[in-house]
Design an enzyme around this catalytic site. Structure first.
Site, mmCIF file in Angstrom:
data_model
loop_
_atom_site.group_PDB
_atom_site.id
_atom_site.type_symbol
_atom_site.label_atom_id
_atom_site.label_comp_id
_atom_site.label_asym_id
_atom_site.label_seq_id
_atom_site.Cartn_x
_atom_site.Cartn_y
_atom_site.Cartn_z
ATOM 1 N N ASP A 1 -6.338 -4.255 4.862
ATOM 2 C CA ASP A 1 -5.501 -4.562 3.701
ATOM 3 C C ASP A 1 -6.345 -4.660 2.424
ATOM 4 O O ASP A 1 -7.214 -5.520 2.300
ATOM 5 C CB ASP A 1 -4.776 -5.905 3.995
ATOM 6 C CG ASP A 1 -3.700 -6.202 2.990
ATOM 7 O OD1 ASP A 1 -3.570 -5.469 2.004
ATOM 8 O OD2 ASP A 1 -2.980 -7.198 3.198
ATOM 9 N N ASP B 1 5.212 -5.573 -0.082
ATOM 10 C CA ASP B 1 5.735 -6.334 1.056
ATOM 11 C C ASP B 1 7.266 -6.367 1.077
ATOM 12 O O ASP B 1 7.910 -6.587 0.054
ATOM 13 C CB ASP B 1 5.229 -7.780 1.000
ATOM 14 C CG ASP B 1 3.747 -7.849 1.272
ATOM 15 O OD1 ASP B 1 3.093 -6.794 1.298
ATOM 16 O OD2 ASP B 1 3.249 -8.969 1.453
HETATM 17 C C1 GLA Z 1 -0.434 -8.502 2.155
HETATM 18 C C2 GLA Z 1 0.203 -7.568 3.171
HETATM 19 C C3 GLA Z 1 1.075 -8.367 4.113
HETATM 20 C C4 GLA Z 1 0.221 -9.419 4.816
HETATM 21 C C5 GLA Z 1 -0.481 -10.290 3.789
HETATM 22 C C6 GLA Z 1 -1.518 -11.200 4.433
HETATM 23 O O1 GLA Z 1 0.503 -9.089 1.332
HETATM 24 O O2 GLA Z 1 0.935 -6.568 2.525
HETATM 25 O O3 GLA Z 1 1.693 -7.525 5.050
HETATM 26 O O4 GLA Z 1 -0.698 -8.772 5.640
HETATM 27 O O5 GLA Z 1 -1.166 -9.502 2.822
HETATM 28 O O6 GLA Z 1 -2.194 -11.990 3.517
#
Ligand code: GLA
Length: 720
Positions: free
Chosen positions: A466, A532
């Protein structure tokens, strides 16, 4: 007559009052935080001015994991004082990420979530009528974009829904409507009960209501099967009404037979020499005995739980015959084990991820509970196999030798991996190419090779990588080419693929630099295409319907577009969970669309808390077969007219899977032949409704608001 004039304030902001509202399009702004920044008298004359139509990043501000404030100086004319309530409403629109709002130093509201509109009722006594007021907005931004971004904020007179709240809930076999009012008022509640399957009205009732200021009233009705409750409160004083709808969860799918039935994919790929971890997915009464014919040397099946293990040295395609037997009967299924470089993730991953439920409150105990339930509740019998730990497993410091270590909530990662593997399940982990993750935990930057080795030792089978903390590296290097987005992912690819096991490589960078055009070049198995998801129709619509139509050419066996994890069952991004706020129809839509999109199917709720409705959503073998189809073709959107969208994908057996979605706020009667013709299907030999698992006529069907008809169509063809 409507008034319309413009205020010009000392700070240079222009405000217009038209039709009893004020719009504000910019404000004083500063990064940082201070206890007196909320106060009307605070001197912000040195602050810069930011507009509301662009987030602060687009206006040259970089401010991750930190606070910033906007201060809106506004003359609020007494014309806006509501004669009924004496109050006023601050309608700020959405703010990215979390915010608290103060009027002249007094807090009037706070909301978390970047795409949630902020609308707060402010007591008239807080307002300096016809004078300058200060609305101070304290914003916390995780990473990336921050602050106001959606245009003007408004100050308006309250409407009924600002003063009276109506909420519906299902409790103890009843549907309850609760009305709560900030003021003394009276009106009528009307409830209409509708059969969702036939759209016929079952009953209509009315009741008078008197509400004291600050009071609640609750009405309740027995919850019938397949029923939608439409409750309307008509207020006598406002002369307005508010409506809330509650559709009870309804199960369309018949129960699975007691005899064995194979529900898994028809193919599984593994690299030569990598451990084979695969559980044969048969539903039916247990105990069950499993046999496999045609297994290559090095692989065996556990006859008691159907787990394939071992490894195969020689590349090739191995056709297998799977057999399961229980007290009620026996079934066989054809299957291909493919061994080759580049041959993993031949169908989209199915499993579980901790984030949408537990977020940073995840622990080994919670992960184990979901894994156990995946086995015991039978989701593993439908092909779900990954158990993925998202952020918040990392200890704050690395070990003395630089290796990454789990925090105290994860006492033994290797033991967890071994246990999952012995049950044919797989373990996933999360990290960032930056120094920090999105949740503020330790990232991998500078330790790529070491972390890849550690994960191999623990038995990791899936890495979600990520971007988050890497934003700093990116910003510092002053190189904004596509190559600069690719670089960190290329680096991890090298070390990941050196490991003697297959690790599904999941990129998470929200679709930046059109990741779908280069994800395969870093050997990624999937890439997130958006920010998200959350459990609202707005989010589902944006991510699922608005952002995916152009992406179908980029998905295929081994590499998939990932529109984010599922928001069904109980979610909450914390230790406190709630039922998904998606309606039952929106949930049918969610799973249908993800199946058509060949998307990663990662369950975001604790599996041990899954109810019958959610189980049925996730474990319909005919719907899942669309997702897992070996052709791996992602659906295209063929039509988008009057809120009806038709998406379709070809399947390996020569049929087409077609989703007809109703994005309207009301049910729509759709002519199936007409909808299918939009997807180029004109001659039809047969249609099967996949949720109901029954063959249907080519007739007209009611599709509920935000709902779907998901069908599989056998095209009639001239020569066979
Ligand atoms: C980002 C990702 C989420 C999750 C969070 C964890 O927002 O897009 O899916 O993994 O980080 O901190």
């Amino acid at each position: 007559m409507k008034k319309s004039f413009v205020f010009l304030l000392a700070c240079g902001m222009s405000l217009s009052l038209a039709a009893q509202s004020i719009t504000v399009s910019e404000a004083r702004f500063s990064v940082g935080d201070g206890p007196s920044w909320k106060d009307a008298g605070f001197d912000d004359s040195g602050w810069r001015i930011l507009s509301f139509d662009k987030d602060w990043t687009e206006q040259g501000i970089s401010n991750d994991n930190a606070f910033a404030w906007y201060r809106l100086h506004v003359v609020i004319p007494s014309e806006l004082k509501d004669p009924l309530t004496g109050n006023v409403v601050l309608d700020l629109g959405p703010v990215d990420d979390n915010e608290e709002t103060f009027l002249n130093g007094v807090k009037v509201g706070a909301t978390n979530g970047w795409n949630v509109p902020r609308r707060y009722l402010a007591a008239g006594k807080l307002v300096k009528w016809d004078k300058e007021n200060v609305i101070a907005v304290r914003v916390y931004n995780g990473t990336g974009k921050g602050g106001f971004f959606a245009g003007d904020a408004c100050i308006v007179k309250p409407v009924l829904s600002d003063c009276v709240a109506l909420s519906l809930a299902q409790k103890d076999g009843k549907v309850e409507a609760t009305l709560s009012s900030a003021l003394k008022t009276k009106g009528t509640v009307e409830v209409v009960q509708t059969d969702v399957l036939t759209e016929t009205i079952l009953s209509t009732q009315e009741q008078k209501i008197n509400l004291k200021a600050g009071s609640d009233a609750t009405l309740s009705w027995p919850a019938g099967e397949n029923t939608r409750f439409t409750v309307t409160y008509k207020d006598d004083n406002f002369g307005e009404s508010i409506t809330e709808i509650k559709c009870l969860p309804y199960i369309l799918t018949p129960p699975a037979p007691a005899t064995p039935r194979y529900n898994g994919p028809a193919v599984f790929g593994v690299r030569p020499g990598s451990p084979v971890i695969f559980r044969l997915a048969f539903s039916g009464d247990k105990p069950m005995k499993y046999e496999v014919e045609g297994l290559p040397e090095g692989v065996s099946v556990n006859p008691d739980n159907g787990v394939l293990s071992g490894s195969v040295a020689k590349k090739g395609e191995y056709p297998l015959s799977l057999k399961a037997t229980n007290a009620k009967g026996s079934t066989t299924a054809s299957f291909t084990l493919v061994v080759g470089e580049d041959k993993i993730a031949l169908t989209p991953p199915m499993g579980w991820n901790s984030w949408n439920c537990w977020a940073t409150s995840v622990s080994q105990e919670k992960v184990t509970a979901s894994a156990l339930a995946m086995l015991n509740r039978g989701l593993a019998d439908y092909g779900y196999s990954y158990i993925n730990i998202d952020d918040a497993w990392e200890a704050p410091e690395r070990a003395a030798d630089g290796s990454i270590v789990p925090n105290e909530k994860f006492p033994d990662m290797k033991a967890l991996g071994d246990w999952l593997h012995s049950n044919g399940l797989r373990l996933g982990i999360y990290s960032s190419p930056g120094d920090m993750t999105c949740g503020g935990y330790l990232g991998t930057l500078g330790h790529e090779e070491q972390d890849a080795r550690t994960w191999n030792e623990w038995g990791i089978d899936y890495l979600k990588y990520d971007w988050c903390g890497y934003a700093k590296v990116y910003a510092a290097q002053n190189d904004h080419s596509v190559a600069s987005y690719i670089r960190p992912y290329l680096k991890m690819e090298e070390y990941l693929r050196q490991q003697p096991r297959d690790i599904f490589y999941s990129l998470c960078q929200y679709g930046m630099a059109e990741v779908w055009t280069w994800g395969h070049a870093v050997d990624a198995n999937s890439w997130r295409t958006t920010g998200d998801i959350t459990d609202t129709w707005a989010s589902l619509k944006e991510i699922g319907f608005d952002r995916q139509p152009e992406l179908y050419p980029y998905a295929g066996p081994g590499h998939w577009n990932d529109p984010d994890m599922l928001v069904v069952g109980k979610v909450g991004w914390s230790a406190n969970l709630r039922d998904s706020r998606l309606t039952p129809d929106e949930q049918y839509t969610h799973i249908s669309l993800w199946a058509l999109l060949a998307a990663n199917m990662l369950i975001g709720c604790p599996i041990e808390q899954i109810d019958d409705f959610t189980f049925n959503l996730l474990c319909n073998n005919e719907v899942n077969a669309v997702n897992q189809d070996v052709l791996g073709k992602q659906a295209r959107r063929y039509s988008d007219e009057d809120g009806i969208q038709v998406w379709a994908r070809p399947l390996a057996d020569g049929t087409m899977a077609v989703g007809i979605f109703n994005l309207n706020e009301t049910p729509v009667n759709v002519d199936l032949a007409d909808a299918l013709s939009k997807a180029g299907i004109h001659k039809i030999a047969g249609v099967r409704d996949l949720w109901r698992q029954q063959d249907i006529e080519v007739g007209s069907y009611i599709i509920p608001s935000h709902g779907v008809r998901l069908v599989k169509v056998q095209k009639a063809c001239c020569r066979h």
